[in-house]
Design a protein around this motif. Structure first.
Motif, PDB file in Angstrom:
ATOM      1  N   VAL A   1       0.851  -1.193   0.000  1.00  0.00           N
ATOM      2  CA  VAL A   1       0.000   0.000   0.000  1.00  0.00           C
ATOM      3  C   VAL A   1       0.887   1.243   0.000  1.00  0.00           C
ATOM      4  CG1 VAL A   1      -1.832   1.259   1.179  1.00  0.00           C
ATOM      5  CG2 VAL A   1      -1.760  -1.249   1.294  1.00  0.00           C
ATOM      6  N   PRO A   2       0.985   1.948  -1.128  1.00  0.00           N
ATOM      7  CA  PRO A   2       1.817   3.159  -1.164  1.00  0.00           C
ATOM      8  C   PRO A   2       1.288   4.224  -0.203  1.00  0.00           C
ATOM      9  CG  PRO A   2       1.224   2.431  -3.387  1.00  0.00           C
ATOM     10  CD  PRO A   2       0.376   1.650  -2.431  1.00  0.00           C
ATOM     11  N   PHE A   3       2.198   4.839   0.526  1.00  0.00           N
ATOM     12  CA  PHE A   3       1.903   5.982   1.389  1.00  0.00           C
ATOM     13  C   PHE A   3       0.840   5.672   2.454  1.00  0.00           C
ATOM     14  CE2 PHE A   3       2.943   7.570  -2.938  1.00  0.00           C
ATOM     15  CZ  PHE A   3       4.246   7.976  -2.658  1.00  0.00           C
ATOM     16  N   ALA A   4       0.793   4.429   2.887  1.00  0.00           N
ATOM     17  CA  ALA A   4      -0.139   4.050   3.955  1.00  0.00           C
ATOM     18  C   ALA A   4       0.207   4.792   5.240  1.00  0.00           C
ATOM     19  CB  ALA A   4      -0.075   2.543   4.194  1.00  0.00           C
TER      20      ALA A   4
ATOM     21  N   LYS B   1       4.127   7.786   7.695  1.00  0.00           N
ATOM     22  CA  LYS B   1       3.598   7.334   6.411  1.00  0.00           C
ATOM     23  C   LYS B   1       4.618   6.435   5.731  1.00  0.00           C
ATOM     24  CE  LYS B   1       1.074   9.815   3.714  1.00  0.00           C
ATOM     25  NZ  LYS B   1       0.552  10.869   2.805  1.00  0.00           N
ATOM     26  N   ALA B   2       4.096   5.408   5.085  1.00  0.00           N
ATOM     27  CA  ALA B   2       4.950   4.532   4.294  1.00  0.00           C
ATOM     28  C   ALA B   2       5.394   5.250   3.025  1.00  0.00           C
ATOM     29  CB  ALA B   2       4.192   3.256   3.940  1.00  0.00           C
ATOM     30  N   ASP B   3       6.410   4.700   2.371  1.00  0.00           N
ATOM     31  CA  ASP B   3       6.866   5.280   1.116  1.00  0.00           C
ATOM     32  C   ASP B   3       6.052   4.712  -0.051  1.00  0.00           C
ATOM     33  OD1 ASP B   3       7.878   2.743   0.531  1.00  0.00           O
ATOM     34  OD2 ASP B   3       9.961   3.289   0.930  1.00  0.00           O
ATOM     35  N   ALA B   4       6.495   4.968  -1.267  1.00  0.00           N
ATOM     36  CA  ALA B   4       5.743   4.547  -2.448  1.00  0.00           C
ATOM     37  C   ALA B   4       5.663   3.033  -2.587  1.00  0.00           C
ATOM     38  CB  ALA B   4       6.371   5.153  -3.705  1.00  0.00           C
ATOM     39  N   GLN B   5       6.537   2.299  -1.896  1.00  0.00           N
ATOM     40  CA  GLN B   5       6.502   0.832  -1.918  1.00  0.00           C
ATOM     41  C   GLN B   5       5.799   0.247  -0.693  1.00  0.00           C
ATOM     42  OE1 GLN B   5       9.583   2.529  -2.861  1.00  0.00           O
ATOM     43  NE2 GLN B   5       8.591   2.318  -4.865  1.00  0.00           N
ATOM     44  N   GLY B   6       5.186   1.110   0.115  1.00  0.00           N
ATOM     45  CA  GLY B   6       4.487   0.637   1.305  1.00  0.00           C
ATOM     46  C   GLY B   6       5.391   0.355   2.488  1.00  0.00           C
ATOM     47  N   VAL B   7       6.662   0.766   2.405  1.00  0.00           N
ATOM     48  CA  VAL B   7       7.643   0.476   3.451  1.00  0.00           C
ATOM     49  C   VAL B   7       7.706   1.639   4.442  1.00  0.00           C
ATOM     50  CG1 VAL B   7      10.083   0.029   3.945  1.00  0.00           C
ATOM     51  CG2 VAL B   7       9.004  -0.990   1.925  1.00  0.00           C
ATOM     52  N   PHE B   8       7.748   1.309   5.726  1.00  0.00           N
ATOM     53  CA  PHE B   8       7.885   2.324   6.769  1.00  0.00           C
ATOM     54  C   PHE B   8       8.980   1.905   7.742  1.00  0.00           C
ATOM     55  CE2 PHE B   8       5.078  -0.799   8.651  1.00  0.00           C
ATOM     56  CZ  PHE B   8       5.480  -0.859   9.972  1.00  0.00           C
ATOM     57  N   SER B   9       9.431   2.852   8.545  1.00  0.00           N
ATOM     58  CA  SER B   9      10.434   2.551   9.567  1.00  0.00           C
ATOM     59  C   SER B   9      10.212   3.454  10.768  1.00  0.00           C
ATOM     60  CB  SER B   9      11.854   2.735   9.017  1.00  0.00           C
ATOM     61  OG  SER B   9      12.052   4.062   8.569  1.00  0.00           O
ATOM     62  N   TYR B  10      10.616   2.953  11.939  1.00  0.00           N
ATOM     63  CA  TYR B  10      10.464   3.720  13.175  1.00  0.00           C
ATOM     64  C   TYR B  10      11.486   3.214  14.182  1.00  0.00           C
ATOM     65  CZ  TYR B  10       8.349   5.775  17.356  1.00  0.00           C
ATOM     66  OH  TYR B  10       8.133   6.485  18.507  1.00  0.00           O
ATOM     67  N   ALA B  11      12.224   4.145  14.796  1.00  0.00           N
ATOM     68  CA  ALA B  11      13.199   3.800  15.828  1.00  0.00           C
ATOM     69  C   ALA B  11      12.527   3.891  17.191  1.00  0.00           C
ATOM     70  CB  ALA B  11      14.400   4.734  15.763  1.00  0.00           C
ATOM     71  N   MET B  12      12.524   2.803  17.931  1.00  0.00           N
ATOM     72  CA  MET B  12      11.811   2.724  19.208  1.00  0.00           C
ATOM     73  C   MET B  12      12.714   3.219  20.336  1.00  0.00           C
ATOM     74  SD  MET B  12      10.164  -0.969  18.272  1.00  0.00           S
ATOM     75  CE  MET B  12      11.731  -1.439  17.523  1.00  0.00           C
ATOM     76  N   PRO B  13      12.343   4.327  21.000  1.00  0.00           N
ATOM     77  CA  PRO B  13      13.262   5.001  21.919  1.00  0.00           C
ATOM     78  C   PRO B  13      13.271   4.474  23.344  1.00  0.00           C
ATOM     79  CG  PRO B  13      11.283   6.306  21.681  1.00  0.00           C
ATOM     80  CD  PRO B  13      11.128   5.126  20.764  1.00  0.00           C
ATOM     81  N   LYS B  14      12.416   3.497  23.651  1.00  0.00           N
ATOM     82  CA  LYS B  14      12.313   3.040  25.041  1.00  0.00           C
ATOM     83  C   LYS B  14      12.054   1.546  25.079  1.00  0.00           C
ATOM     84  CE  LYS B  14      10.196   4.352  29.461  1.00  0.00           C
ATOM     85  NZ  LYS B  14      10.335   2.990  30.015  1.00  0.00           N
TER      86      LYS B  14
END
Length: 256
Positions: free
Chosen positions: A174-177, A202-215
């Motif tokens: 899903v692009p930009f989910a 938001k995900a990128d055009a390939q549906g990929v997202f990332s997030y750094a978990m701080p705790k």
């Protein structure tokens, strides 16, 4: 594991804030290496994890099970209904690990009617547990209508690690989910302002997202999509349906 649902000062502070709904599916551990500690306990609750409440009452789930070697194993009989002090229903479950491999636990709750939003909510939820270091198929998919495919092994994560995934709808990226992220705040992290309750990415055009978990702790990732077709609410009216694909991952601090 100790779970708290009600932190009164926090709830009073945030009483006028509309924060995100999250379906929890939290095991007592994300990785089990000791055969003497092989029985997992689970919390299944529909709540606001960062605010630690309020709790929304759950009906009996449509599906609860474990995915092993490409097959679903029904665990609905393992559920035990519980009630909060305010009478809201949630569930506990137990499962004993016997095989050294990745266990994908999955949950399809009954639709929840949210009158304030005028929609039904269905959050398809999963969590992966490593049993006895038998790493096998941590990126396998249940086959939910909306699902997050992990691009990072979803256990054995340190605080600060980057979690990445692909949002899929009917097995297609899903692009930009939009993805909402919340911490299960059972240790009372102070919330400085309402934007800190729910992280939104938001995900990128390939549906990929990332997030750094701080705790250190449990983190929930919810990819949200409106269903193609409305469903009937308890009053028999056709209403929109929010579909969520959720995955829970746990981080730990490095300790000397």
């Amino acid at each position: 594991m100790c779970y708290r649902f009600f932190t009164l000062p926090l709830l009073l502070l945030l009483s006028t804030v509309c924060h995100a709904h999250f379906q929890t599916l939290l095991p007592s551990s994300d990785s089990v290496a000791d055969a003497d500690d092989k029985t997992l306990t689970f919390l299944l609750a529909f709540t606001h994890p960062m605010a630690q409440g309020p709790l929304m009452s759950m009906e009996m789930p449509r599906q609860f099970g474990v995915f092993l070697d490409g097959k679903k194993h029904d665990l609905l009989a393992q559920l035990t209904a519980q009630q909060s002090p305010n009478g809201q229903q949630f569930f506990h479950a137990r499962f004993t690990l016997t095989q050294p491999r990745d266990h994908l636990f999955y949950l399809e709750p009954a639709p929840y009617w949210e009158p304030d939003e005028g929609q039904l909510i269905i959050h398809y939820t999963k969590v992966i547990v490593d049993a006895f270091e038998g790493v096998s198929a941590w990126d396998q998919l249940v086959g939910f209508p909306v699902e997050i495919e992990p691009l990072v092994r979803p256990y054995g994560l340190w605080t600060g690690n980057l979690f990445r995934g692909i949002v899929k709808h009917h097995a297609q990226a899903v692009p930009f989910a939009e993805i909402e992220v919340e911490y299960f705040n059972d240790d009372g992290v102070k919330i400085p302002a309402s934007p800190f309750l729910t992280q939104v990415i938001k995900a990128d055009a390939q549906g990929v997202f990332s997030y750094a978990m701080p705790k250190a702790g449990w983190w929930g990732f919810a990819a949200l999509i409106e269903a193609e077709h409305p469903q009937k609410n308890p009053q028999g009216e056709l209403v929109p349906v929010e579909l969520g694909g959720l995955i829970w991952v746990r981080t730990r601090d490095m300790i000397r």
